[in-house]
Scaffold this motif. Structure first.
Motif, mmCIF file in Angstrom:
data_model
loop_
_atom_site.group_PDB
_atom_site.id
_atom_site.type_symbol
_atom_site.label_atom_id
_atom_site.label_comp_id
_atom_site.label_asym_id
_atom_site.label_seq_id
_atom_site.Cartn_x
_atom_site.Cartn_y
_atom_site.Cartn_z
ATOM 1 N N ARG A 127 0.828 -1.211 0.000
ATOM 2 C CA ARG A 127 0.000 0.000 0.000
ATOM 3 C C ARG A 127 0.862 1.262 0.000
ATOM 4 N N THR A 182 -6.111 -2.139 0.541
ATOM 5 C CA THR A 182 -6.559 -1.417 1.733
ATOM 6 C C THR A 182 -7.694 -2.178 2.420
ATOM 7 N N ALA A 231 0.686 3.861 -2.966
ATOM 8 C CA ALA A 231 0.293 5.227 -2.586
ATOM 9 C C ALA A 231 1.317 6.242 -3.081
ATOM 10 N N TYR A 249 -4.832 -0.506 -5.039
ATOM 11 C CA TYR A 249 -4.658 0.169 -3.754
ATOM 12 C C TYR A 249 -5.899 -0.006 -2.880
#
Lengths: 101, 214
Positions: B154, B196, B158, B192
């Motif tokens: 992640r 998450t 990100a 992503y």
């Protein structure tokens, strides 16, 4: 009397010893910084499982990071603080070492 | 359709599609490659360079002459020279500075970065092993390791997506799930959001089973 002189010397020696012990052990803070990626549940879990904080304390610290941008999550001797910062980096949290004022 | 992580009598379990497991495994492999490249860059194999090293100090003095010599003397008085942070944004996020002061951070990095890299590589490898099977089953000991690997994925995604604040994160969550991803960025956004969600379900389950406070 010799006993008095002896005790005075002892006290001076004690002060010196304490001074020497205190200086290198100046406490350091472990600061965790807010970031938009780490999940609240994850951060709270890390604080609980790694530092052994209570669920209430972990939640409080997590919210402090979230709202204030940073929180001191632990304090101690420099070596321990370095170890904690390294562990936080392994968990993917942004953490820094800070000399306590 | 994937089913979230949930606690079982023996750890945690999630049902993922074959392509989802394959994608996550590939992402782990990509992050491992990034970390290994950093290792090679900062800890190069000394093989074959031994004769040169004997003269390294001499050559440094020759090259430095004026200001360089002064710097060298300062280093001799103080601590070892530090290690600069990675230039790549994602790597810099995976291996952040450990102090606000640049010099202090560089010295700390020299001491600790290798251990952080090794932990992350080991976590990501273990996650790849776990992703070989369906359902993905984690023991209590494997769960945090898998969770850390998901977090590293992640952080990397990100950084590539340019998520720098809460608004950026919101935007990515809004844009994902709008249908078939047409661009690399949209695809990364989908990954992503998926990663998450998976991490959130795992740690919610893990928080639920942590023993209550004394």
């Amino acid at each position: 009397m010799s006993t008095t002189a002896g005790s005075t010397l002892t006290r001076e020696a004690q002060d010196l010893a304490e001074g020497a012990a205190v200086l290198p052990q100046r406490p350091y803070h472990v600061v965790v910084w807010n970031d938009p990626v780490n999940l609240m549940s994850y951060v709270a879990w890390v604080f609980r499982s790694y530092f052994g904080h209570s669920s209430e304390r972990a939640h409080q610290l997590m919210m402090q990071v979230h709202t204030e941008g940073r929180a001191v999550v632990a304090s101690g001797p420099r070596e321990k603080a370095e170890q904690d910062v390294t562990a936080m980096h392994s968990y993917g949290l942004q953490a820094t070492l800070e000399e306590a004022e | 359709m994937a089913r979230a992580f949930r606690p079982t009598t023996r750890g945690y379990k999630a049902e993922l599609e074959t392509h989802e497991r394959r994608l996550l495994s590939q992402l782990c492999a990509d992050v491992i490659t990034m970390l290994q490249q950093r290792s090679q860059q900062v800890d190069p194999e000394p093989a074959g360079e031994a004769p040169d090293d004997e003269f390294a100090h001499f050559r440094a003095e020759l090259a430095g002459l004026g200001a360089g010599l002064d710097e060298q003397q300062e280093h001799d008085d103080g601590a070892e020279p530090g290690l600069d942070p990675p230039e790549d944004q994602a790597l810099a996020r995976l291996l952040p500075d450990g102090a606000a002061d640049q010099q202090q951070a560089a010295q700390l990095r020299r001491l600790t970065e290798a251990s952080v890299r090794e932990t992350k590589i080991a976590d990501l490898r273990a996650a790849r092993m776990a992703l070989e099977h369906d359902p993905v089953t984690l023991t209590d000991e494997q769960a945090p390791v898998f969770g850390r690997a998901l977090n590293d994925i992640r952080l990397t995604l990100a950084s590539r997506l340019g998520i720098e604040d809460q608004d950026d994160a919101e935007r990515i969550h809004q844009s994902a799930g709008q249908g078939a991803a047409a661009t690399t960025e949209e695809f990364m956004a989908e990954l992503y959001v998926f990663t998450t969600w998976l991490q959130e379900t795992l740690f919610s389950a893990m928080l639920d089973v942590l023993p209550e406070d004394e």
